[in-house]
Design an enzyme around this catalytic site. Structure first.
Site, mmCIF file in Angstrom:
data_model
loop_
_atom_site.group_PDB
_atom_site.id
_atom_site.type_symbol
_atom_site.label_atom_id
_atom_site.label_comp_id
_atom_site.label_asym_id
_atom_site.label_seq_id
_atom_site.Cartn_x
_atom_site.Cartn_y
_atom_site.Cartn_z
ATOM 1 C CE LYS A 60 10.656 1.367 3.558
ATOM 2 N NZ LYS A 60 11.712 0.654 4.288
ATOM 3 C CG MET A 61 3.593 -2.066 9.782
ATOM 4 S SD MET A 61 2.797 -2.071 11.391
ATOM 5 C CE MET A 61 4.238 -2.287 12.444
ATOM 6 C CG ASP A 63 -2.575 -5.735 5.785
ATOM 7 O OD1 ASP A 63 -3.769 -5.852 5.432
ATOM 8 O OD2 ASP A 63 -1.789 -6.695 5.847
ATOM 9 C CG ASN A 66 -8.623 -5.015 12.817
ATOM 10 O OD1 ASN A 66 -8.787 -4.480 13.914
ATOM 11 N ND2 ASN A 66 -8.505 -6.323 12.668
ATOM 12 C CB THR A 121 14.804 7.176 -1.661
ATOM 13 O OG1 THR A 121 15.025 6.043 -0.815
ATOM 14 C CG2 THR A 121 14.359 8.354 -0.830
ATOM 15 N NE ARG A 179 24.118 4.469 -1.660
ATOM 16 C CZ ARG A 179 23.185 4.033 -0.809
ATOM 17 N NH1 ARG A 179 22.876 4.744 0.246
ATOM 18 N NH2 ARG A 179 22.584 2.881 -1.001
ATOM 19 C CD GLN A 188 17.933 4.163 -1.667
ATOM 20 O OE1 GLN A 188 16.943 4.598 -2.231
ATOM 21 N NE2 GLN A 188 17.888 3.711 -0.424
HETATM 22 O O1 C5P Z 1 21.686 0.905 1.922
HETATM 23 P P1 C5P Z 1 20.874 2.150 1.851
HETATM 24 O O2 C5P Z 1 21.547 3.365 2.459
HETATM 25 O O3 C5P Z 1 20.316 2.408 0.482
HETATM 26 O O4 C5P Z 1 19.659 1.826 2.808
HETATM 27 C C1 C5P Z 1 18.587 2.699 2.985
HETATM 28 C C2 C5P Z 1 17.726 2.162 4.065
HETATM 29 O O5 C5P Z 1 16.587 2.996 4.184
HETATM 30 C C3 C5P Z 1 17.213 0.744 3.800
HETATM 31 O O6 C5P Z 1 17.192 0.065 5.037
HETATM 32 C C4 C5P Z 1 15.812 0.949 3.286
HETATM 33 O O7 C5P Z 1 14.949 -0.073 3.685
HETATM 34 C C5 C5P Z 1 15.412 2.257 3.958
HETATM 35 N N1 C5P Z 1 14.418 3.046 3.246
HETATM 36 C C6 C5P Z 1 14.593 3.515 1.965
HETATM 37 N N2 C5P Z 1 13.608 4.228 1.350
HETATM 38 C C7 C5P Z 1 12.474 4.496 1.980
HETATM 39 C C8 C5P Z 1 12.295 4.052 3.297
HETATM 40 C C9 C5P Z 1 13.307 3.334 3.900
HETATM 41 O O8 C5P Z 1 15.640 3.294 1.375
HETATM 42 N N3 C5P Z 1 11.547 5.225 1.415
#
Ligand code: C5P
Length: 231
Positions: A60-61, A63, A66, A121, A179, A188
């Site tokens: 998830k960069m 910054d 560059n 999320t 889930r 979440q």
């Molecule tokens: O354990 P869980 O199913 O909640 O993990 C969701 C994964 O998705 C985690 O590795 C989290 O970093 C990633 N993720 C997220 N929401 C985002 C982008 C990535 O939950 N918007």
């Protein structure tokens, strides 16, 4: 057909590779994120590639353009298949990420898919100062911008897939916050079951703890694959 990505949110490579090894041959991608990458570096992703998996590098960069261009260039050298940046980094940052990918591909290197996180999320309506209740609207606005700036796809909740696909038909949607019908949602907030996310049109489902914290992680992953296939 939607793809399942197992988020290998372990500290140690041994744990991550044990879960991956038990899933060899299954139609599943592996995700290396902050916890695993910070502790183990690029070698785990290389090992997963050797095992035959497609790999999502989820750093998830976010910054200045560059710095992100340099980060994406390094990610391309790892040979991963999908990388993430934050859509809030804006047009110049996302275009810089795209440039790094095209430069890698032009010199015979990897061309990973470029995805941008819209709204996490884990965020609930009202939690983001200034954005009130309309997180789906914000996610769709960010996706629409990102489509023009060179993204292959966006990370969003399953609840936003339909709207985003209507506004941005060329974008792929990757949905965490998945889930099973029974069980905890953990941190979440905007969640869906695997079947709901498939029916909503998601292209990639990312699942972490329902797999990593299960008594037998590979069995949990296989049950989710089964649910996705039947959806
Ligand atoms: O354990 P869980 O199913 O909640 O993990 C969701 C994964 O998705 C985690 O590795 C989290 O970093 C990633 N993720 C997220 N929401 C985002 C982008 C990535 O939950 N918007």
């Amino acid at each position: 057909m939607a793809q399942l990505i197992a988020a290998l949110d372990y500290t140690n490579a041994a744990d991550a590779l044990a879960t991956a090894n038990a899933l060899r041959g299954c139609p599943i991608w592996m995700k290396v994120g902050l916890e695993l990458f910070t502790h183990e570096g690029p070698s785990v992703a290389a090992r997963l590639k050797e095992m035959g998996f497609k790999v999502m590098l989820d750093l998830k960069m976010f910054d200045i353009p560059n710095t992100v261009k340099g980060g994406v260039r390094s990610a391309c050298l790892m040979g991963v298949d999908l990388i993430t940046v934050h859509a809030l980094g804006g047009e110049r940052m996302i275009r810089a990420a795209r440039e790094a990918i095209e430069e890698s591909a032009a010199s015979g290197g990897a061309r990973p898919l470029l995805f941008a996180v819209t709204v996490l999320t884990s965020m609930a309506p009202g939690e983001l100062p200034g954005y009130g209740e309309d997180l789906p609207g914000l996610a769709a606005d960010l996706a629409a911008g990102g489509q023009a700036w060179g993204l292959d796809g966006v990370v969003c909740s399953g609840h936003e897939v339909e709207t985003i696909k209507r506004r941005c038909p060329s974008l792929l949607c990757l949905t965490p916050g998945i889930r099973p019908a029974s069980g905890s949602t953990d941190d979440q907030r905007r969640v869906m079951t695997p079947a709901q996310a498939v029916r909503a049109g998601s292209d990639f489902l990312v699942v972490g703890r329902p797999i990593t914290k299960a008594p037998v992680p590979a069995d949990a992953a296989r049950a989710i694959l089964d649910e996705m296939e039947k959806a």
